[in-house]
Scaffold this motif. Sequence first.
Motif, short mmCIF file in Angstrom:
data_model
loop_
_atom_site.label_atom_id
_atom_site.label_comp_id
_atom_site.label_asym_id
_atom_site.label_seq_id
_atom_site.Cartn_x
_atom_site.Cartn_y
_atom_site.Cartn_z
N ASN A 287 0.76 -1.15 0.29
CA ASN A 287 0.10 0.03 -0.02
C ASN A 287 1.29 1.08 -0.05
N GLN A 290 2.08 3.20 2.67
CA GLN A 290 3.16 2.52 4.08
C GLN A 290 4.17 2.94 3.95
N ALA A 409 -4.36 1.26 4.79
CA ALA A 409 -2.92 0.14 4.70
C ALA A 409 -3.14 -0.93 6.31
#
Length: 442
Positions: A287, A290, A409
């Motif tokens: 993601n 992140q 995330a």
Amino acid sequence: MNKNDSKSALASCLRSPFLERLGAAALLAAVLTGCGKESFETINSVKQSEAPGFFNIAPKVDIILAQDNTGSMKDIYSSIGSEIPKFLSQLEKSGWDYHFAAIPLTGNNTQALFSEIVASRQDRNWGQADWIAPYPGAQFNDPEPSTITSSFFRRPADYSDYRYKLLPNGTATGTEAGLQTITTQLATKMGGTRFHRSDAMLVVIVLGNGDDTSGRMICKRSDNYQAPCDFPSMEQATIISCGTPSILSNGCVVNRKMNQYASSYGRDSATALRAHFKSALEALRPNPAQVKLYAAVATGSTCYGAGSYSGYQYAQLAKEMGGTAQNFCVSQTSSMLNSIRTSLEQTRMTLYTVHLMLDFEPNESTIEVVRYINGDTKNAVTIPKSTTNGWSYAGRIIDQPRVVAANGATMNLATGWAVKLNGSARLSGNDTAKVIYKPRTP
């Protein structure tokens, strides 16, 4: 049953994996009750769990510090090195499960520019006596693919890369392909180290008094000094050559006037380059949310008495990737690193706990979950059983996220018996929860 048979049955019971996970208290209870089935039905287990913002829970973060090692940093280098151990110490006290490595911003990018990686005590290289379980139910001997390869692992007290790998090279130069160095080292040189964890945040910290020149058209002055053609230092200089960008090649468009080159390669191309590197860094995690970049860079032509360039590319990219940018030349190293750590703390307080891990399989009908708002045991709320805004029994989960962010995330994968928190029942900030249950009997 004779005496010998009784002893044999008791010994067999005490060797059961189920009791081994219950610990000494349960073993004592088993001895006192003859290890019968009824003894387990009277044992309540209380498991305290915390939100990611609470100090006892350790969300994962992989940090790489990329430090300017050009000649202009020679008078600043030592002060930065002395602050890195303090930064790591504070990071662990704040409750992060971290990996940390440092690299220079310039160097031979065909090889690894680091030789050591520091890991917090959730890493099994610390040894069983010093190891901290990353979540309830985790066992020291469980296979853990994110444990740092032993040849790279260092405890904070033994870490020395920042003293030797980041030494300034002694020469001043206008070229610093820092973003190219960072992405290359992260994407291709971390293989075999286990630095990367897909369920961890990735944080890039850039420290320096220059600007990134990755992929930008490089011009050479008559005194052989090289820098991007659009740098202020090149505007009135006599240019003797002009190179082609190495990343986004749109040609070397020049016009000869009075023995000078005028480049069309400016801020628009710099914007495209930032997008290129942003995409490359975000691709290192499932993601994009992140991944964050923080920049402590120069904002003018001098910094600590040495010549510098405004770190425009680094600062802009930091803002575009959810990090912060600050003036490297007016802040002490300690305050800069503390500012970055504070920003990470703010991020941590926005995370949610979605799975409460249990030490062993529960009797589902006996589960009770109590939430303590902000960790205050006097402010207790019973969480109802509900798949909407309460708890539900998840059974045995395998590599499921324990922590999630509002942006989607997922972090901190865990395997084991778990209770799932749904909707508004999820823990956040300093919330804690108590899970009361009896073990499932055969």
